[in-house]
Design an enzyme around this catalytic site. Structure first.
Site, short mmCIF file in Angstrom:
data_model
loop_
_atom_site.label_atom_id
_atom_site.label_comp_id
_atom_site.label_asym_id
_atom_site.label_seq_id
_atom_site.Cartn_x
_atom_site.Cartn_y
_atom_site.Cartn_z
CG HIS A 63 -2.14 -0.86 1.00
ND1 HIS A 63 -3.36 -0.36 0.61
CD2 HIS A 63 -2.30 -2.19 1.08
CE1 HIS A 63 -4.22 -1.36 0.48
NE2 HIS A 63 -3.58 -2.48 0.74
CD GLU A 83 -9.24 2.99 -2.81
OE1 GLU A 83 -9.84 1.99 -3.24
OE2 GLU A 83 -8.09 2.93 -2.32
CG PHE A 115 -1.88 5.49 8.67
CD1 PHE A 115 -2.17 5.07 9.96
CD2 PHE A 115 -2.84 6.22 7.97
CE1 PHE A 115 -3.40 5.37 10.55
CE2 PHE A 115 -4.06 6.52 8.55
CZ PHE A 115 -4.35 6.10 9.85
CB ILE A 116 -3.35 0.64 5.64
CG1 ILE A 116 -1.99 0.35 4.99
CG2 ILE A 116 -4.49 0.20 4.72
CD1 ILE A 116 -1.65 -1.13 4.91
#
Length: 165
Positions: A63, A83, A115-116
């Site tokens: 990610h 997104e 960070f997701i």
């Protein structure tokens, strides 16, 4: 019958840059017709949860940073770009961008992955507040939280591509 090439082309990227999840879901017969967001999601999540910790960590590391270098360079996947733009992360002030960069660096140094968070429906302030709260988590808690967020992102992507149940 599910066409393997078509399925992998459509859903191989639902878990960011991790087509092995869709491949394994097909290989173990976890995907059934008719394809629905809930059904495909359940199949993919089951595979993700059974993957080794190293494989799960690889999915997390695939990610991009939020509002990070890939976004600036225009190198996000289309899903990630859309997104992040939907949450306003493509329109940060210089001070906001500096704060995100600072948090991205500290978070990645602490946890070993970016960070997701599933940003759909969130504002940049919501995301910043979550970032600041979660950076205080233990490594174990944050690994679980990040995996849950990856699964939520997958569901949102599948819901956009497929009908529900």
């Amino acid at each position: 019958m599910i066409d393997r090439a078509d399925f992998l082309a459509r859903f191989g990227g639902v878990f960011e840059h991790s087509p092995f999840i869709a491949e394994r879901a097909l290989d173990v017969g976890a995907v059934a017709l008719p394809l629905t967001a809930a059904g495909v999601h359940a199949a993919l999540v089951a595979v993700f949860r059974k993957a080794s910790e190293a494989e799960q960590l690889g999915v997390l590391r695939a990610h991009p940073d939020l509002a990070g270098r890939l976004a600036i360079a225009g190198e996000l996947t289309e899903d990630s770009r859309n997104e992040q733009a939907g949450a306003g992360l493509d329109r940060l002030s210089p001070a906001e961008h500096a704060r995100f960069t600072e948090l991205n660096t500290a978070y990645t140094e602490k946890f070993g992955f970016p960070f997701i968070i599933a940003v759909k429906g969130l504002t940049k302030d919501d995301i910043l507040a979550a970032f600041e709260a979660r950076i205080g988590n233990t490594a174990t808690a944050e690994f679980e939280t990040a995996k849950t967020q990856v699964e939520r992102i997958a569901l949102l992507r599948l819901t956009a591509a497929l009908p529900g149940e």
